[in-house]
Design a protein around this motif. Sequence first.
Motif, PDB file in Angstrom:
ATOM      1  N   PHE A  52      46.649  45.476  50.772  1.00 23.48           N
ATOM      2  CA  PHE A  52      45.817  46.642  51.067  1.00 23.48           C
ATOM      3  C   PHE A  52      44.474  46.569  50.340  1.00 23.48           C
ATOM      4  O   PHE A  52      43.461  46.989  50.876  1.00 23.48           O
ATOM      5  N   ALA A  53      44.469  46.053  49.128  1.00 20.38           N
ATOM      6  CA  ALA A  53      43.238  45.978  48.338  1.00 20.38           C
ATOM      7  C   ALA A  53      42.489  44.674  48.595  1.00 20.38           C
ATOM      8  O   ALA A  53      41.408  44.471  48.044  1.00 20.38           O
ATOM      9  N   GLN A  54      43.063  43.769  49.392  1.00 15.42           N
ATOM     10  CA  GLN A  54      42.481  42.472  49.718  1.00 15.42           C
ATOM     11  C   GLN A  54      42.297  41.569  48.492  1.00 15.42           C
ATOM     12  O   GLN A  54      41.440  40.700  48.484  1.00 15.42           O
ATOM     13  N   THR A  55      43.073  41.807  47.442  1.00 19.00           N
ATOM     14  CA  THR A  55      43.045  40.960  46.252  1.00 19.00           C
ATOM     15  C   THR A  55      44.333  41.154  45.469  1.00 19.00           C
ATOM     16  O   THR A  55      45.036  42.134  45.659  1.00 19.00           O
ATOM     17  N   ASP A  56      44.630  40.217  44.582  1.00 21.96           N
ATOM     18  CA  ASP A  56      45.793  40.335  43.702  1.00 21.96           C
ATOM     19  C   ASP A  56      45.383  41.145  42.481  1.00 21.96           C
ATOM     20  O   ASP A  56      44.328  40.900  41.888  1.00 21.96           O
ATOM     21  N   LEU A  57      46.196  42.121  42.110  1.00 21.07           N
ATOM     22  CA  LEU A  57      45.840  43.006  40.998  1.00 21.07           C
ATOM     23  C   LEU A  57      45.620  42.259  39.690  1.00 21.07           C
ATOM     24  O   LEU A  57      44.725  42.598  38.921  1.00 21.07           O
ATOM     25  N   SER A  58      46.445  41.271  39.430  1.00 19.23           N
ATOM     26  CA  SER A  58      46.373  40.618  38.114  1.00 19.23           C
ATOM     27  C   SER A  58      45.077  39.842  37.912  1.00 19.23           C
ATOM     28  O   SER A  58      44.716  39.525  36.786  1.00 19.23           O
ATOM     29  N   TYR A  59      44.343  39.570  38.983  1.00 15.78           N
ATOM     30  CA  TYR A  59      43.097  38.820  38.851  1.00 15.78           C
ATOM     31  C   TYR A  59      41.863  39.712  38.849  1.00 15.78           C
ATOM     32  O   TYR A  59      40.742  39.214  38.798  1.00 15.78           O
ATOM     33  N   LEU A  60      42.044  41.021  38.869  1.00 11.36           N
ATOM     34  CA  LEU A  60      40.907  41.931  38.826  1.00 11.36           C
ATOM     35  C   LEU A  60      40.314  41.928  37.420  1.00 11.36           C
ATOM     36  O   LEU A  60      41.006  42.186  36.442  1.00 11.36           O
ATOM     37  N   VAL A  61      39.032  41.611  37.332  1.00  5.76           N
ATOM     38  CA  VAL A  61      38.355  41.484  36.037  1.00  5.76           C
ATOM     39  C   VAL A  61      37.002  42.154  36.134  1.00  5.76           C
ATOM     40  O   VAL A  61      36.298  42.047  37.138  1.00  5.76           O
ATOM     41  N   LEU A  62      36.627  42.864  35.090  1.00  5.98           N
ATOM     42  CA  LEU A  62      35.300  43.455  34.970  1.00  5.98           C
ATOM     43  C   LEU A  62      34.594  42.725  33.833  1.00  5.98           C
ATOM     44  O   LEU A  62      35.114  42.656  32.716  1.00  5.98           O
ATOM     45  N   THR A  63      33.418  42.176  34.109  1.00  6.86           N
ATOM     46  CA  THR A  63      32.701  41.410  33.092  1.00  6.86           C
ATOM     47  C   THR A  63      31.510  42.217  32.596  1.00  6.86           C
ATOM     48  O   THR A  63      30.643  42.600  33.372  1.00  6.86           O
ATOM     49  N   LEU A  64      31.471  42.463  31.291  1.00  2.00           N
ATOM     50  CA  LEU A  64      30.375  43.176  30.644  1.00  2.00           C
ATOM     51  C   LEU A  64      29.875  42.335  29.476  1.00  2.00           C
ATOM     52  O   LEU A  64      30.637  42.056  28.543  1.00  2.00           O
ATOM     53  N   ASN A  65      28.629  41.932  29.512  1.00  2.00           N
ATOM     54  CA  ASN A  65      28.022  41.123  28.442  1.00  2.00           C
ATOM     55  C   ASN A  65      28.891  39.914  28.096  1.00  2.00           C
ATOM     56  O   ASN A  65      29.219  39.668  26.935  1.00  2.00           O
ATOM     57  N   ASP A  66      29.281  39.164  29.095  1.00  3.04           N
ATOM     58  CA  ASP A  66      30.103  37.963  28.944  1.00  3.04           C
ATOM     59  C   ASP A  66      31.487  38.218  28.338  1.00  3.04           C
ATOM     60  O   ASP A  66      32.102  37.321  27.770  1.00  3.04           O
ATOM     61  N   VAL A  67      31.956  39.458  28.446  1.00  9.74           N
ATOM     62  CA  VAL A  67      33.293  39.807  27.979  1.00  9.74           C
ATOM     63  C   VAL A  67      34.116  40.218  29.203  1.00  9.74           C
ATOM     64  O   VAL A  67      33.698  41.089  29.966  1.00  9.74           O
ATOM     65  N   ASP A  68      35.269  39.568  29.377  1.00 10.68           N
ATOM     66  CA  ASP A  68      36.126  39.876  30.514  1.00 10.68           C
ATOM     67  C   ASP A  68      37.095  40.999  30.158  1.00 10.68           C
ATOM     68  O   ASP A  68      37.836  40.918  29.183  1.00 10.68           O
ATOM     69  N   ILE A  69      37.071  42.048  30.955  1.00 11.66           N
ATOM     70  CA  ILE A  69      38.014  43.152  30.808  1.00 11.66           C
ATOM     71  C   ILE A  69      38.983  43.022  31.978  1.00 11.66           C
ATOM     72  O   ILE A  69      38.628  43.266  33.128  1.00 11.66           O
ATOM     73  N   LYS A  70      40.207  42.631  31.658  1.00 12.42           N
ATOM     74  CA  LYS A  70      41.213  42.336  32.682  1.00 12.42           C
ATOM     75  C   LYS A  70      41.994  43.600  33.023  1.00 12.42           C
ATOM     76  O   LYS A  70      43.148  43.757  32.663  1.00 12.42           O
ATOM     77  N   TYR A  71      41.352  44.483  33.762  1.00 11.90           N
ATOM     78  CA  TYR A  71      42.012  45.740  34.102  1.00 11.90           C
ATOM     79  C   TYR A  71      43.100  45.532  35.151  1.00 11.90           C
ATOM     80  O   TYR A  71      44.019  46.342  35.261  1.00 11.90           O
ATOM     81  N   GLY A  72      43.062  44.470  35.899  1.00  7.17           N
ATOM     82  CA  GLY A  72      44.121  44.165  36.861  1.00  7.17           C
ATOM     83  C   GLY A  72      45.434  43.845  36.150  1.00  7.17           C
ATOM     84  O   GLY A  72      46.507  44.297  36.559  1.00  7.17           O
ATOM     85  N   ALA A  73      45.340  43.080  35.067  1.00  5.03           N
ATOM     86  CA  ALA A  73      46.533  42.774  34.280  1.00  5.03           C
ATOM     87  C   ALA A  73      47.082  44.051  33.633  1.00  5.03           C
ATOM     88  O   ALA A  73      48.299  44.235  33.538  1.00  5.03           O
ATOM     89  N   PHE A  74      46.155  44.938  33.231  1.00 11.14           N
ATOM     90  CA  PHE A  74      46.590  46.214  32.658  1.00 11.14           C
ATOM     91  C   PHE A  74      47.312  47.050  33.707  1.00 11.14           C
ATOM     92  O   PHE A  74      48.361  47.637  33.428  1.00 11.14           O
ATOM     93  N   LEU A  75      46.769  47.112  34.922  1.00 10.58           N
ATOM     94  CA  LEU A  75      47.431  47.863  35.994  1.00 10.58           C
ATOM     95  C   LEU A  75      48.812  47.285  36.292  1.00 10.58           C
ATOM     96  O   LEU A  75      49.765  48.026  36.528  1.00 10.58           O
ATOM     97  N   THR A  76      48.927  45.969  36.247  1.00  6.36           N
ATOM     98  CA  THR A  76      50.219  45.321  36.456  1.00  6.36           C
ATOM     99  C   THR A  76      51.199  45.734  35.362  1.00  6.36           C
ATOM    100  O   THR A  76      52.369  46.023  35.631  1.00  6.36           O
ATOM    101  N   SER A  77      50.733  45.791  34.123  1.00  6.52           N
ATOM    102  CA  SER A  77      51.596  46.217  33.010  1.00  6.52           C
ATOM    103  C   SER A  77      52.016  47.674  33.158  1.00  6.52           C
ATOM    104  O   SER A  77      53.163  48.037  32.847  1.00  6.52           O
ATOM    105  N   VAL A  78      51.112  48.516  33.636  1.00  5.95           N
ATOM    106  CA  VAL A  78      51.446  49.926  33.855  1.00  5.95           C
ATOM    107  C   VAL A  78      52.521  50.042  34.931  1.00  5.95           C
ATOM    108  O   VAL A  78      53.482  50.811  34.789  1.00  5.95           O
ATOM    109  N   ILE A  79      52.388  49.268  36.004  1.00  6.75           N
ATOM    110  CA  ILE A  79      53.399  49.279  37.060  1.00  6.75           C
ATOM    111  C   ILE A  79      54.732  48.789  36.502  1.00  6.75           C
ATOM    112  O   ILE A  79      55.786  49.371  36.794  1.00  6.75           O
ATOM    113  N   ASN A  80      54.715  47.724  35.685  1.00  7.57           N
ATOM    114  CA  ASN A  80      55.940  47.244  35.031  1.00  7.57           C
ATOM    115  C   ASN A  80      56.598  48.356  34.233  1.00  7.57           C
ATOM    116  O   ASN A  80      57.812  48.565  34.297  1.00  7.57           O
ATOM    117  N   PHE A  81      55.793  49.072  33.447  1.00  5.23           N
ATOM    118  CA  PHE A  81      56.310  50.135  32.595  1.00  5.23           C
ATOM    119  C   PHE A  81      56.940  51.241  33.429  1.00  5.23           C
ATOM    120  O   PHE A  81      58.042  51.715  33.121  1.00  5.23           O
TER     121      PHE A  81
END
Length: 159
Positions: A52-81
């Motif tokens: 539905f989102a046309q991407t895998d959640l675990s690979y969703l990344v937001l890059t700010l000032n050369d820092v990767d924020i892996k919010y997709g991995a966080f969403l995956t962990s929330v779903i696990n929980f």
Amino acid sequence: MQLLKKFMNEFKEFALRGNVMDLAIGVIIGAAFQAIINSLVNDVLSPLIGLFAQTDLSYLVLTLNDVDIKYGAFLTSVINFIIMVFIIFLLVKGMNALASIGRRKEEDKPEPAVKKCPYCLSEIDIKATRCPHCTSELLVNLEEELSEKIDIEETKTTE
């Protein structure tokens, strides 16, 4: 040397106590269960959500000032929980239902409708204050009076 031997004996007694072994078994089973839930989320649910989102959640990344924020991995962990908590809730609910089966049988017993006269031993109505057979006067709440007497005697002995 004696102190070390005593310490090791105490540790052995502690480690082999039932509660500690139960906890260790629970942790091991929980870790194995977590691996199953992780596989369910990573291998089944994330790809389905990715359809539905046309991407895998675990690979969703937001890059700010050369820092990767892996919010997709966080969403995956929330779903696990959430899945883990839901399954534990169902297990506890099922265990409580099984445990209450035995208690329901005890609770379903009706209150006795008759009692025995302490004087003539004939059966009389539970609410009777006088025996219809021997006309003896009965104590209505014999159990309450006995427990009050016991409480009074215990307070006298403690003083």
